[in-house]
Design a protein around this motif. Structure first.
Motif, PDB file in Angstrom:
ATOM      1  N   HIS A 167      -5.312   5.511   4.938  1.00 46.79           N
ATOM      2  CA  HIS A 167      -6.094   6.066   3.862  1.00 46.79           C
ATOM      3  C   HIS A 167      -6.226   7.473   3.620  1.00 46.79           C
ATOM      4  CE1 HIS A 167      -9.318   6.830   0.703  1.00 46.79           C
ATOM      5  NE2 HIS A 167      -8.818   5.644   0.266  1.00 46.79           N
ATOM      6  N   CYS A 168      -6.472   8.230   4.610  1.00 45.03           N
ATOM      7  CA  CYS A 168      -6.495   9.800   4.663  1.00 45.03           C
ATOM      8  C   CYS A 168      -5.037  10.554   4.166  1.00 45.03           C
ATOM      9  CB  CYS A 168      -6.851  10.186   6.079  1.00 45.03           C
ATOM     10  SG  CYS A 168      -6.874  12.168   6.199  1.00 45.03           S
ATOM     11  N   TYR A 169      -4.006   9.735   4.675  1.00 41.54           N
ATOM     12  CA  TYR A 169      -2.808  10.236   4.369  1.00 41.54           C
ATOM     13  C   TYR A 169      -2.425   9.786   2.951  1.00 41.54           C
ATOM     14  CZ  TYR A 169      -1.168  12.489   8.677  1.00 41.54           C
ATOM     15  OH  TYR A 169      -1.234  13.598   9.874  1.00 41.54           O
ATOM     16  N   SER A 170      -2.838   8.597   2.654  1.00 39.52           N
ATOM     17  CA  SER A 170      -2.636   8.330   1.170  1.00 39.52           C
ATOM     18  C   SER A 170      -3.073   9.115   0.241  1.00 39.52           C
ATOM     19  CB  SER A 170      -3.129   6.763   0.803  1.00 39.52           C
ATOM     20  OG  SER A 170      -2.397   5.905   1.469  1.00 39.52           O
ATOM     21  N   HIS A 171      -4.423   9.584   0.463  1.00 42.58           N
ATOM     22  CA  HIS A 171      -5.273  10.522  -0.333  1.00 42.58           C
ATOM     23  C   HIS A 171      -4.875  11.989  -0.384  1.00 42.58           C
ATOM     24  CE1 HIS A 171      -8.749  12.260  -2.046  1.00 42.58           C
ATOM     25  NE2 HIS A 171      -8.778  13.320  -1.331  1.00 42.58           N
ATOM     26  N   ASP A 236       8.399  -3.828  -2.048  1.00 48.00           N
ATOM     27  CA  ASP A 236       8.640  -3.186  -3.541  1.00 48.00           C
ATOM     28  C   ASP A 236       7.410  -2.985  -4.538  1.00 48.00           C
ATOM     29  OD1 ASP A 236      11.565  -2.641  -3.045  1.00 48.00           O
ATOM     30  OD2 ASP A 236      11.971  -4.628  -3.464  1.00 48.00           O
ATOM     31  N   LEU A 237       6.467  -3.710  -3.762  1.00 48.01           N
ATOM     32  CA  LEU A 237       4.916  -3.649  -4.428  1.00 48.01           C
ATOM     33  C   LEU A 237       4.397  -2.375  -3.873  1.00 48.01           C
ATOM     34  CD1 LEU A 237       3.349  -5.343  -6.676  1.00 48.01           C
ATOM     35  CD2 LEU A 237       1.995  -5.920  -4.602  1.00 48.01           C
ATOM     36  N   ILE A 238       4.666  -1.233  -4.334  1.00 46.37           N
ATOM     37  CA  ILE A 238       3.974  -0.123  -3.960  1.00 46.37           C
ATOM     38  C   ILE A 238       2.857   0.437  -4.509  1.00 46.37           C
ATOM     39  CG2 ILE A 238       4.774   2.612  -3.533  1.00 46.37           C
ATOM     40  CD1 ILE A 238       7.623   1.767  -3.911  1.00 46.37           C
ATOM     41  N   PRO A 239       1.792   0.594  -3.798  1.00 49.17           N
ATOM     42  CA  PRO A 239       0.567   0.995  -4.321  1.00 49.17           C
ATOM     43  C   PRO A 239       0.501   2.383  -5.082  1.00 49.17           C
ATOM     44  CG  PRO A 239       0.219   0.641  -2.131  1.00 49.17           C
ATOM     45  CD  PRO A 239       1.629   0.589  -2.274  1.00 49.17           C
ATOM     46  N   PRO A 250      -3.065   5.801  -3.381  1.00 52.72           N
ATOM     47  CA  PRO A 250      -2.208   4.770  -3.285  1.00 52.72           C
ATOM     48  C   PRO A 250      -2.134   4.068  -1.895  1.00 52.72           C
ATOM     49  CG  PRO A 250      -1.118   6.868  -2.739  1.00 52.72           C
ATOM     50  CD  PRO A 250      -2.561   7.294  -2.903  1.00 52.72           C
ATOM     51  N   ALA A 251      -3.349   3.401  -1.705  1.00 51.59           N
ATOM     52  CA  ALA A 251      -3.536   2.624  -0.507  1.00 51.59           C
ATOM     53  C   ALA A 251      -3.844   1.364  -0.660  1.00 51.59           C
ATOM     54  CB  ALA A 251      -4.452   3.384   0.492  1.00 51.59           C
ATOM     55  N   ARG A 252      -3.542   0.217  -0.193  1.00 51.90           N
ATOM     56  CA  ARG A 252      -4.018  -1.160  -0.311  1.00 51.90           C
ATOM     57  C   ARG A 252      -4.162  -1.828   1.112  1.00 51.90           C
ATOM     58  NH1 ARG A 252      -0.316  -2.827  -4.978  1.00 51.90           N
ATOM     59  NH2 ARG A 252      -1.466  -2.057  -6.750  1.00 51.90           N
ATOM     60  N   ILE A 253      -5.061  -2.738   1.235  1.00 46.95           N
ATOM     61  CA  ILE A 253      -5.300  -3.762   2.546  1.00 46.95           C
ATOM     62  C   ILE A 253      -5.115  -4.991   1.839  1.00 46.95           C
ATOM     63  CG2 ILE A 253      -6.813  -4.215   4.288  1.00 46.95           C
ATOM     64  CD1 ILE A 253      -7.424  -1.175   4.720  1.00 46.95           C
ATOM     65  N   TYR A 254      -4.613  -5.974   2.862  1.00 43.64           N
ATOM     66  CA  TYR A 254      -4.483  -7.326   2.690  1.00 43.64           C
ATOM     67  C   TYR A 254      -5.025  -8.233   3.795  1.00 43.64           C
ATOM     68  CZ  TYR A 254      -1.868  -6.461  -1.789  1.00 43.64           C
ATOM     69  OH  TYR A 254      -1.487  -5.872  -2.929  1.00 43.64           O
TER      70      TYR A 254
END
Length: 330
Positions: A167-171, A236-239, A250-254
């Protein structure tokens, strides 16, 4: 999305092998990396790898992600558009006795992957987390938004740390990341340190199986083919990092689970039936770091990629047992 090779770390591992094979069968090129470490018998890892290496679109790198310079060179050379990071030091119980293995692989190794993605044009990092991050939670099913700040093993703590690092790197760097909390994945080419494999081996050898919490355990057993479908659909479902979603990063968790927990004793009975032998059962108290039940809320996957687990437990156990008999010649 570019047609450059996809990096699959842990490609000789159980999930990594299946994901790499699925990508290859879909016509994608794959670079598979693995350290082939001896946490469990490397011969099984090599046997999986032997099924991948003849394929023209597959190339193998024998390496350790904790090696900062080698990992940086790998990313600089290939500039992977997609990285599927499945390599990790696994195992809750092993983390009680070998904690530094988890710091080296799960923390330092993951940081090196993040740095490689950040500096060399990665468009999407998909990485393995674990249902163990839910720790001492008692609310079922486990939902992605549930608290995960009470881990009960070092392994779980490193997986939660991976989510925070991603998440840090996404932010900071707008690196799109997708974390997958896996729930008791099983199937052919399974890991020999996992309960089903240990049970099958003990049953065929006439040894007792150890049933912790006196067998009163429920697990959200998830068949490996369902997992590979999830991973490939997510590529291909890129946040995008919408406002109000994960702080705009641009971060997601499932959760990746079957959404249908099974009683352990029922699973043992299925295994006994498949192997044609009764298990000798040794009832034991709960192990440190373990939890009595796991149950995944998979609403996010259903919404975003149309994922609905489709493998009944009886069919999955049949496929695992069939592979186990052939692999061990029993």
């Amino acid at each position: 999305m570019s047609e450059q090779a996809i990096l699959v770390t842990g490609a000789a591992g159980f999930i990594g092998y299946h994901v790499a094979r699925e990508l290859l069968e879909a016509g994608r090129s794959v670079v598979g990396l693995d350290s082939l470490n001896p946490y469990y018998d490397p011969a099984l890892k090599q046997a999986r790898l032997d099924l991948l290496t003849p394929r023209s679109r597959f190339s193998f790198v024998h390496g350790d992600l904790a090696d900062r310079s080698a990992t940086a060179e790998l990313f600089a050379t290939h500039r992977f558009p997609v990285v599927i990071h499945l390599a990790a030091q696994a195992g809750v119980r092993h983390s009680l006795s070998h904690p530094h293995d988890y710091a080296d692989c799960n923390l330092e190794g993951f940081l090196n992957v993040l740095e490689g993605c950040r500096h060399h044009g990665c468009e999407h990092l998909i990485y393995a987390s674990s249902s163990s991050v839910y720790g001492a939670n008692t609310k079922l099913p486990f939902a992605v938004d549930d608290p995960t700040d009470h881990p009960i093993s070092l392994y779980a703590a490193t997986k939660k740390a991976n989510e925070l690092m991603a998440h840090c790197y996404s932010h900071l760097y707008r690196l799109p990341t997708t974390g997958l909390r896996f729930f008791t994945i099983y199937g052919p080419w399974y890991r020999p340190d996992m309960a089903l494999y240990l049970f099958a081996k003990a049953i065929t050898e006439g040894r007792p199986i150890k049933l912790f919490n006196h067998g009163q355990m429920r697990r959200d057993f998830t068949y490996i083919d369902d997992v590979t479908q999830v991973v490939t659909r997510l590529i291909d479902l890129i946040p995008a990092g919408r406002a109000g979603e994960a702080g705009g990063a641009p971060a997601r968790i499932y959760n990746v689970g079957n959404h249908s927990p099974e009683e352990l004793m029922h699973v043992v009975a299925l295994l006994e039936s498949e192997l044609g032998r009764a298990a000798i059962k040794e009832m034991l108290p709960m192990q440190p770091g373990d939890v009595p039940a796991t149950f995944a809320d998979v609403e996010g996957l259903m919404r975003d990629v149309g994922f609905r687990p489709s493998t009944p437990i009886a069919d999955g156990i049949h496929a695992f047992a069939d592979w186990f008999r052939r692999y061990h010649g029993v």
